[in-house]
Scaffold this motif. Structure first.
Motif, PDB file in Angstrom:
ATOM      1  N   PHE A 126       0.763  -1.218   0.038  1.00  0.00           N
ATOM      2  CA  PHE A 126      -0.053  -0.064  -0.187  1.00  0.00           C
ATOM      3  C   PHE A 126       0.818   1.308   0.148  1.00  0.00           C
ATOM      4  O   PHE A 126       1.563   1.538   0.871  1.00  0.00           O
ATOM      5  N   GLN A 127       1.040   2.165  -1.248  1.00  0.00           N
ATOM      6  CA  GLN A 127       1.539   3.356  -1.354  1.00  0.00           C
ATOM      7  C   GLN A 127       0.698   4.370  -1.817  1.00  0.00           C
ATOM      8  O   GLN A 127       0.460   4.187  -3.205  1.00  0.00           O
ATOM      9  N   TYR A 128       0.269   5.299  -1.033  1.00  0.00           N
ATOM     10  CA  TYR A 128      -0.583   6.499  -1.415  1.00  0.00           C
ATOM     11  C   TYR A 128       0.156   7.195  -2.608  1.00  0.00           C
ATOM     12  O   TYR A 128      -0.414   7.870  -3.355  1.00  0.00           O
ATOM     13  N   ASP A 129       1.529   7.326  -2.372  1.00  0.00           N
ATOM     14  CA  ASP A 129       2.249   7.943  -3.353  1.00  0.00           C
ATOM     15  C   ASP A 129       3.588   6.812  -3.694  1.00  0.00           C
ATOM     16  O   ASP A 129       3.823   6.024  -3.124  1.00  0.00           O
ATOM     17  N   ASN A 130       4.048   7.485  -4.946  1.00  0.00           N
ATOM     18  CA  ASN A 130       5.255   6.605  -5.540  1.00  0.00           C
ATOM     19  C   ASN A 130       4.660   5.127  -5.891  1.00  0.00           C
ATOM     20  O   ASN A 130       5.766   4.610  -6.242  1.00  0.00           O
ATOM     21  N   GLY A 131       3.740   4.667  -6.065  1.00  0.00           N
ATOM     22  CA  GLY A 131       3.433   3.531  -6.378  1.00  0.00           C
ATOM     23  C   GLY A 131       3.706   3.305  -7.845  1.00  0.00           C
ATOM     24  O   GLY A 131       4.529   2.252  -8.045  1.00  0.00           O
ATOM     25  N   LEU A 132       3.399   4.183  -8.728  1.00  0.00           N
ATOM     26  CA  LEU A 132       3.802   3.724 -10.114  1.00  0.00           C
ATOM     27  C   LEU A 132       5.156   3.994 -10.273  1.00  0.00           C
ATOM     28  O   LEU A 132       5.999   3.376 -11.029  1.00  0.00           O
TER      29      LEU A 132
END
Length: 295
Positions: A126-132
């Motif tokens: 789970f990554q609200y930011d930086n997942g892509l």
């Protein structure tokens, strides 16, 4: 630098007493002190100032120990994951999501995949930011994102999953909760919370409402803060349907607008594992079968 030295350093930073730290780590004080000295010699600066009363972290030491503590936790998680993996699985598939509720049918898809491929572990991240970004660095195998963010990225396959619309979130006892569809006029005189990392389509709707001059608004840091404010009666908000956890705590009412969100999964083009393709097929089928499930 050994894990033993890291543990000793963290323990001494906690107790600030060589004798007590050595006792807590079940070693003699001379052995403990020697390992701390070896660590300081290796990094090239004092971590602790010694005195007759014990030890005090130097400014550099304070920063260093914070880093060590975080690194030790990461190492612990890595070891635990490795133990789980080696004991039960031959392969793994990692999927990055901005929040847990973004892919509502993920748990069911995991159950079905386990029935077909019991030797494959599916790991949500789970990554609200930086997942892509992490996906493109090949730190994950699959990423859930919005189609608008994939652009012309080379070397990936984009798999359509579902289309999500915009909803108004309100307390369940709010008069707006009785409506089947919310229009702009319904929000006149109300307070709308905006911001919080809203995707472009949602920002466009928020801007359109705000510039009407008939709606009060204030900025909210993130989605969880916004929901807390809604629960406190400070206002209402608009959000993508894929953020709905379906807990029933709030009323989610469709908002009348043309904007929506095309939600997709991205994989690496060369990743042709049968287990990964099966997982994508299972998840897509679950969404295709839900009919009027609110998204």
């Amino acid at each position: 630098m050994t894990t033993k030295q890291i543990d000793y350093c963290i323990e001494l930073a906690h107790t600030l007493n060589f004798s007590r730290a050595a006792e807590n780590m079940f070693v003699s004080q001379p052995t403990f002190s020697y390992q701390i000295k070896l660590l300081e010699d290796e990094v090239g600066f004092l971590i602790f100032e010694r005195s007759g009363k014990g030890a005090v972290l130097t400014p550099a030491g304070r920063q260093f120990v914070t880093f060590l503590a975080n690194m030790r936790e990461e190492l612990k998680r890595a070891v635990e994951q490795g133990q789980n993996y080696s004991a039960h699985y031959k392969d793994s598939i990692s999927i990055s999501l901005m929040v847990r509720q973004a892919v509502y049918f993920l748990p069911e898809a995991m159950r079905q995949l386990a029935g077909l491929y019991p030797e494959v572990q599916l790991i949500p991240k789970f990554q609200y930011d930086n997942g892509l970004e992490d996906f493109l660095k090949r730190e994950t195998d699959i990423v859930f994102t919005l189609k608008e963010q994939t652009g012309r990225i080379p070397g990936i396959d984009v798999h359509d999953l579902f289309v999500s619309r915009i909803y108004l979130i309100a307390q369940r006892n709010d008069p707006l909760a009785q409506k089947r569809l919310i229009c702009e006029d319904d929000l006149y005189g109300r307070t709308l919370m905006v911001g919080g990392g809203s995707p472009p389509a949602l920002k466009a709707v928020q801007h359109r409402l705000i510039t009407s001059g008939r709606i009060e608004y204030f900025n909210s840091a993130d989605h969880d803060t916004t929901l807390t404010n809604v629960a406190a009666g400070r206002g209402v908000c608009l959000a993508p349907g894929f953020l709905n956890d379906h807990s029933g705590q709030f009323a989610w009412i469709p908002f009348a607008c043309a904007e929506n969100f095309s939600c997709v999964l991205c994989t690496h083009k060369e990743d042709c594992r049968h287990s990964l393709r099966s997982f994508l097929s299972i998840l897509k089928k679950l969404y295709d079968e839900v009919g009027d499930f609110p998204l």
